[in-house]
Design a protein around this motif. Sequence first.
Motif, PDB file in Angstrom:
ATOM      1  N   ASP A  58       0.848  -1.188   0.000  1.00  0.00           N
ATOM      2  CA  ASP A  58       0.000   0.000   0.000  1.00  0.00           C
ATOM      3  C   ASP A  58       0.887   1.244   0.000  1.00  0.00           C
ATOM      4  N   TYR A  59       0.821   2.039  -1.059  1.00  0.00           N
ATOM      5  CA  TYR A  59       1.672   3.223  -1.187  1.00  0.00           C
ATOM      6  C   TYR A  59       0.957   4.515  -0.799  1.00  0.00           C
ATOM      7  N   SER A  60      -0.279   4.411  -0.370  1.00  0.00           N
ATOM      8  CA  SER A  60      -1.086   5.593  -0.088  1.00  0.00           C
ATOM      9  C   SER A  60      -0.603   6.339   1.154  1.00  0.00           C
ATOM     10  N   VAL A  61      -0.923   7.625   1.202  1.00  0.00           N
ATOM     11  CA  VAL A  61      -0.700   8.433   2.400  1.00  0.00           C
ATOM     12  C   VAL A  61      -1.979   8.351   3.229  1.00  0.00           C
ATOM     13  N   HIS A  62      -1.868   7.845   4.441  1.00  0.00           N
ATOM     14  CA  HIS A  62      -3.048   7.628   5.272  1.00  0.00           C
ATOM     15  C   HIS A  62      -3.226   8.756   6.288  1.00  0.00           C
ATOM     16  N   PHE A  63      -4.450   9.203   6.416  1.00  0.00           N
ATOM     17  CA  PHE A  63      -4.769  10.282   7.355  1.00  0.00           C
ATOM     18  C   PHE A  63      -4.428   9.883   8.781  1.00  0.00           C
ATOM     19  N   SER A  64      -4.641   8.610   9.115  1.00  0.00           N
ATOM     20  CA  SER A  64      -4.360   8.129  10.472  1.00  0.00           C
ATOM     21  C   SER A  64      -2.875   8.272  10.809  1.00  0.00           C
ATOM     22  N   THR A  65      -2.003   8.026   9.823  1.00  0.00           N
ATOM     23  CA  THR A  65      -0.566   8.156  10.047  1.00  0.00           C
ATOM     24  C   THR A  65      -0.186   9.617  10.261  1.00  0.00           C
ATOM     25  N   ILE A  66      -0.812  10.508   9.503  1.00  0.00           N
ATOM     26  CA  ILE A  66      -0.566  11.941   9.680  1.00  0.00           C
ATOM     27  C   ILE A  66      -0.958  12.371  11.086  1.00  0.00           C
ATOM     28  N   VAL A  67      -2.097  11.882  11.566  1.00  0.00           N
ATOM     29  CA  VAL A  67      -2.572  12.218  12.916  1.00  0.00           C
ATOM     30  C   VAL A  67      -1.587  11.717  13.973  1.00  0.00           C
ATOM     31  N   ILE A  68      -1.090  10.497  13.801  1.00  0.00           N
ATOM     32  CA  ILE A  68      -0.131   9.920  14.761  1.00  0.00           C
ATOM     33  C   ILE A  68       1.128  10.788  14.845  1.00  0.00           C
ATOM     34  N   VAL A  69       1.650  11.193  13.696  1.00  0.00           N
ATOM     35  CA  VAL A  69       2.867  12.025  13.674  1.00  0.00           C
ATOM     36  C   VAL A  69       2.592  13.391  14.295  1.00  0.00           C
ATOM     37  N   LEU A  70       1.430  13.967  14.028  1.00  0.00           N
ATOM     38  CA  LEU A  70       1.085  15.268  14.615  1.00  0.00           C
ATOM     39  C   LEU A  70       0.939  15.170  16.131  1.00  0.00           C
ATOM     40  N   ILE A  71       0.409  14.051  16.606  1.00  0.00           N
ATOM     41  CA  ILE A  71       0.293  13.844  18.058  1.00  0.00           C
ATOM     42  C   ILE A  71       1.679  13.745  18.685  1.00  0.00           C
ATOM     43  N   TRP A  72       2.566  13.001  18.036  1.00  0.00           N
ATOM     44  CA  TRP A  72       3.947  12.904  18.533  1.00  0.00           C
ATOM     45  C   TRP A  72       4.633  14.266  18.508  1.00  0.00           C
ATOM     46  N   THR A  73       4.342  15.057  17.484  1.00  0.00           N
ATOM     47  CA  THR A  73       4.914  16.403  17.402  1.00  0.00           C
ATOM     48  C   THR A  73       4.491  17.231  18.612  1.00  0.00           C
ATOM     49  N   GLY A  74       3.195  17.159  18.946  1.00  0.00           N
ATOM     50  CA  GLY A  74       2.695  17.856  20.122  1.00  0.00           C
ATOM     51  C   GLY A  74       3.343  17.358  21.405  1.00  0.00           C
ATOM     52  N   ILE A  75       3.508  16.047  21.503  1.00  0.00           N
ATOM     53  CA  ILE A  75       4.142  15.450  22.691  1.00  0.00           C
ATOM     54  C   ILE A  75       5.580  15.942  22.836  1.00  0.00           C
ATOM     55  N   PHE A  76       6.325  15.963  21.743  1.00  0.00           N
ATOM     56  CA  PHE A  76       7.718  16.418  21.791  1.00  0.00           C
ATOM     57  C   PHE A  76       7.816  17.883  22.215  1.00  0.00           C
ATOM     58  N   LEU A  77       6.902  18.702  21.727  1.00  0.00           N
ATOM     59  CA  LEU A  77       6.919  20.125  22.090  1.00  0.00           C
ATOM     60  C   LEU A  77       6.564  20.325  23.553  1.00  0.00           C
ATOM     61  N   ILE A  78       5.572  19.595  24.022  1.00  0.00           N
ATOM     62  CA  ILE A  78       5.162  19.696  25.426  1.00  0.00           C
ATOM     63  C   ILE A  78       6.290  19.231  26.345  1.00  0.00           C
TER      64      ILE A  78
END
Length: 278
Positions: free
Chosen positions: A247-267
Motif C-alpha cells: 500500500d503506497y497511499s498516504v493515510h490520514f491516520s498516520t498523519i494524525v499519529i505524527v502530529l500527536i507525537w509532534t505535540g508530545i515532543f513540544l510539550i
Amino acid sequence: MKRLLSIELQKIWLNKASRVLTLTYFILLSFIALIASVNFNLGPIKFQIAEMGIFNFPYIWHFNTYIAAIMKLFLAIIIVSMMANEYSYGTLKQNLIDGLSKKEFILSKFVTIVLFSVCSTIFVFVMTLILGYSFSSYTELSIVFSDLDYLLAFFVKLVGFFSFCLFLGILVKRSAFALGFLLVWSILEGIAKGILNFSIFPEGKMAAYITQFFPLEAMSNLIVEPFSRTSFVKTIGTQMGVENLKDYSVHFSTIVIVLIWTGIFLILSYKILKNRDL
C-alpha cells in the motif's frame, strides 16, 4: 511571532556551520534533478534513469518527496546544534534575562522548524513541477496534481522529525549526544519491531498495528519506498511470479499519529526547559 522568528534566523545565519549546512541541504535537494541525466551502459543493456518513468506524473510526487526526506538529516543537525549552542554560548539564559519567556523560547524554535519545513516543501514542489513537465509523458492537470498528498506527508514528516530533534537537543544539551541518542532510538525501534514481528506476533498484522505508533516508524510510514512501484520493478516481479500488494497511499491516520507525537515532543521540551535550573 515575527520577532521570535527573526531572533532564531539571526542565530542560524550568524553561525557558519548552520549556514553551510542549510545551503548544502537545499543544494543537495536540487541534485535530484541530476538523476535524470544518469545513463547506464551495461554491455547490451543501455538506458537512462529518466526513461524508466520515475519523473512521470503523478509518480514523481512520491519519488521526489521520498528522496528529499532522506536528506532531512542536514536540517536535523542544524535543529540539534541550534539548541546545543543555546547552552554552550549562554544565549538561552540571555534571552530569558532580556524578557523572553520559556514558552516563547520553545515557540520560536517551533516556528523555525515550521519555516524550514515550509521552505523545503515549496522547494520540492517547484522542482517536481519542473522535472515533471520536462520528462513526464502525462501533463494533464488532473494527473499532474493527483498525488499532492505526498507533499502534505513530506511537510508533516519534516515537522515531526525536527520536533523530535528539538526535544533531544533540549534533553541532552549536546548536539553529538543528541544525534547519538537519535541513532540509538532508531535502533531500539528496529529491535522492538523485529521482536514483535518474529517472536511475539509471527503471523497476522498485530505487529504492524503496534509499531505504527512508534514515533520514527510513524514518520517512516508517511511516505513508503516508491521503487517497487515502478513499472520496471513490477515487470520483474510479474516475471518471477511475485505479486506486489504493498500500500503506497498516504493515510490520514498516520498523519494524525505524527502530529500527536509532534505535540508530545513540544510539550516535553517545554516541561524540561521549565523545570530545568539554567
